[in-house]
Write a protein that holds these residues in place. Structure first.
Motif, PDB file in Angstrom:
ATOM      1  N   GLU A 180       0.830  -1.208   0.000  1.00  0.00           N
ATOM      2  CA  GLU A 180       0.000   0.000   0.000  1.00  0.00           C
ATOM      3  C   GLU A 180       0.866   1.260   0.000  1.00  0.00           C
ATOM      4  O   GLU A 180       0.518   2.265  -0.631  1.00  0.00           O
ATOM      5  CB  GLU A 180      -0.971  -0.025   1.184  1.00  0.00           C
ATOM      6  CG  GLU A 180      -2.023  -1.124   1.009  1.00  0.00           C
ATOM      7  CD  GLU A 180      -3.101  -1.167   2.086  1.00  0.00           C
ATOM      8  OE1 GLU A 180      -4.174  -1.728   1.816  1.00  0.00           O
ATOM      9  OE2 GLU A 180      -2.852  -0.662   3.201  1.00  0.00           O
ATOM     10  N   SER A 212       2.433   1.679  -3.547  1.00  0.00           N
ATOM     11  CA  SER A 212       1.478   2.106  -4.587  1.00  0.00           C
ATOM     12  C   SER A 212       1.294   3.615  -4.589  1.00  0.00           C
ATOM     13  O   SER A 212       0.800   4.179  -5.560  1.00  0.00           O
ATOM     14  CB  SER A 212       0.122   1.428  -4.373  1.00  0.00           C
ATOM     15  OG  SER A 212      -0.591   2.059  -3.324  1.00  0.00           O
ATOM     16  N   GLY A 213       1.649   4.262  -3.471  1.00  0.00           N
ATOM     17  CA  GLY A 213       1.463   5.704  -3.364  1.00  0.00           C
ATOM     18  C   GLY A 213       0.079   6.103  -2.883  1.00  0.00           C
ATOM     19  O   GLY A 213      -0.166   7.255  -2.540  1.00  0.00           O
ATOM     20  N   PHE A 214      -0.857   5.122  -2.877  1.00  0.00           N
ATOM     21  CA  PHE A 214      -2.231   5.413  -2.435  1.00  0.00           C
ATOM     22  C   PHE A 214      -2.347   5.415  -0.910  1.00  0.00           C
ATOM     23  O   PHE A 214      -3.335   5.886  -0.369  1.00  0.00           O
ATOM     24  CB  PHE A 214      -3.213   4.402  -3.043  1.00  0.00           C
ATOM     25  CG  PHE A 214      -3.637   4.761  -4.452  1.00  0.00           C
ATOM     26  CD1 PHE A 214      -2.689   5.029  -5.439  1.00  0.00           C
ATOM     27  CD2 PHE A 214      -4.974   4.858  -4.802  1.00  0.00           C
ATOM     28  CE1 PHE A 214      -3.074   5.372  -6.737  1.00  0.00           C
ATOM     29  CE2 PHE A 214      -5.374   5.199  -6.089  1.00  0.00           C
ATOM     30  CZ  PHE A 214      -4.422   5.460  -7.053  1.00  0.00           C
TER      31      PHE A 214
END
Lengths: 327, 327
Positions: A181, A184-186
């Motif tokens: 997570e 992913s950069g999100f």
């Protein structure tokens, strides 16, 4: 003044005023039916809640009853918003060293903060339901603040005025989901299920000198399965809560009932121990070459409490990991 | 059945049933005072709301009044939770190619999703307040679903049962803050202020055949300052909303009123255009070597609407960027 939310047939529970020693409580429904409602109309209701708190303290509240923290929900079982910082830089530095992570630029100048879920906060004695031990279940002992309405662009110098209540938090974390997570950069999502809260939220004046520079200067004692795990001091925050509130409000207003967390209380994992397993594992990696302390298993129990001069403040969080039923 | 929330002296507004053509409405307070309350007790209240909707449609609701979308708040002005996916992979692939980003592993198997703020959702005609044009103000046209209570670990095969309402969203984004927030691993925060919603939330059956495979098979027409900007089709989602709900509920239950977004509707930025400026800029970077379309300035206006066979569904989002007063 100390406030709590008792479970009721409403999802937001019902508001009570709690005595300083956490033994007695009195219903506050005549003033505000829920803690959220009190925060929405704080200037108007706070003086009346304080009056009720005085009556309770002086034994003049005829409808007072024994306060049972097991009946308590989170102060805001369904908060409008939960923004969690990472304001103890010693924690980040240790994690970075242990896992050879790239440094985050400007980390001393711009707070790290993620948006957490706030629809389903757990009470102090609620079980933590998990489907799989392989999720890497961890606790994070934190302090937090609850604000009233904060305008967009509120500077740190004025953010303190909006801090109405202080809380003590277990930010439950599922370590197995975090690396993907984060990459992913999100940001954190499945890795951050519901957080849990000590039974009582307190106005800052209840801490006396322990509330200064918008920090909670109290050690947070953490025990895992009855064994001392750590007692790091909340005063070591690099950013004060006023700065965290200003960061959260930089590009939007915050509505009343928004909770802002400090991130894991950390003094760097030395003699004070740690408020989360991940930090102890990082310490082990650095000192003995490999992490030794496992994440939590079904039946494991974590207890967290900050006391002030030996006296209770927020009450204790005391929770067990349980195997959840498959949906 | 179509529902909306009108502004009232309560922060959560008041629930109304709206006619299919969006011209008439009737108060639903006798059934549920707010949309959130309706979602909490959906099985019980939905049949009664449907009855009221039929009365309205047939001109048998004596207290009906003209529906003015300018009076509408977001369907859930203060939602318990907002989880936004990025389910149109064509968008991510284009951004990756344009900005030479590293691929995210398993992106076709595991949905990308971030936790957004949900304390202060904007209505369809609300201004978007911004302190500085340099924030890189962008819109993202999306579809979303609102669920009732979803148990932890709910599989995609059963998640569809929990989708009670469909909505149309402008996920306002501040591009200047995103790169640092993504690199930190903590994810979007200052880059994602309040989202905005079309005035009406609809039950899935209102879409007829356009709701299939848990996707909204409708073009979302986007106009910037009155000029056509794009009309990508919502049916191109790689993951259905059922899969997005299952992803959100994988490690925790979701409480009623949780909103799950599709991410920017995208057909890859070709002839269908785009539902956000960032995607058009990426297209320009790939095709002509540099981004040409600027982000939004004060006074700029964005309009978004999905129609079904020429008829209104959710109503339109029509908003302007305004300079906010400094706090």
């Amino acid at each position: 003044m100390k406030l709590a939310t008792l479970r009721s047939d409403r999802r937001d529970g019902r508001l009570v005023v709690v005595s300083r020693d956490l033994t007695r409580a009195v219903d506050a429904a005549g003033i505000a039916s829920t803690m959220l409602e009190a925060l929405e109309r704080w200037s108007e209701v706070a003086p009346r809640l304080r009056e009720l708190a005085e009556e309770l303290e002086e034994g003049r509240a005829p409808t007072a009853f024994d306060f049972d923290p097991r009946e308590a929900a989170a102060p805001l079982p369904r908060a409008p918003q939960w923004c969690d910082g990472s304001a103890f830089l010693a924690h980040g530095e240790l994690m970075q060293r242990a896992f050879d992570l790239p440094p985050i630029p400007d980390v001393e100048r711009i707070p790290l903060m993620y948006q957490g879920s706030s629809d389903d906060m757990l009470g102090p004695h609620d079980d933590i339901p998990v489907l799989d031990e392989a999720w890497g279940v961890d606790f994070e002992g934190e302090f937090g603040v609850i604000v009233d309405d904060v305008p967009m662009g509120c500077p740190a110098s004025r953010a303190g005025e909006h801090i109405r209540l202080l809380v003590q938090i277990n930010d439950v974390s599922l370590r197995a989901f975090a690396p993907r997570e984060m990459r992913s950069g999100f940001g954190f999502f499945q890795s951050k299920p519901s957080s849990s809260f000590a039974p009582v939220a307190v106005t800052p004046d209840e801490l006396g000198d322990a509330w200064r520079k918008a920090r909670v200067h109290l050690p947070l004692r953490v025990e895992l399965n009855g064994q001392w795990f750590g007692e790091p001091d909340g005063g070591a925050m690099h950013f004060g809560f006023d700065e965290l509130v200003a960061h959260a409000a930089a590009t939007r207003r915050l509505t009343a009932g928004t909770i802002i967390g400090s991130g894991t209380v950390s003094n760097g994992g030395g003699a004070q121990g740690s408020a989360c397993i991940a930090e102890r594992r990082a310490t082990e990696l650095v000192t003995v070459g490999a992490p030794e302390t496992p994440f939590m298993a079904f039946g494991d129990q974590v207890r967290m409490e900050a006391r002030c001069n030996g006296k209770p403040v927020f009450g204790a969080i005391d929770q067990q990991i349980v195997r959840a039923a498959r949906a």
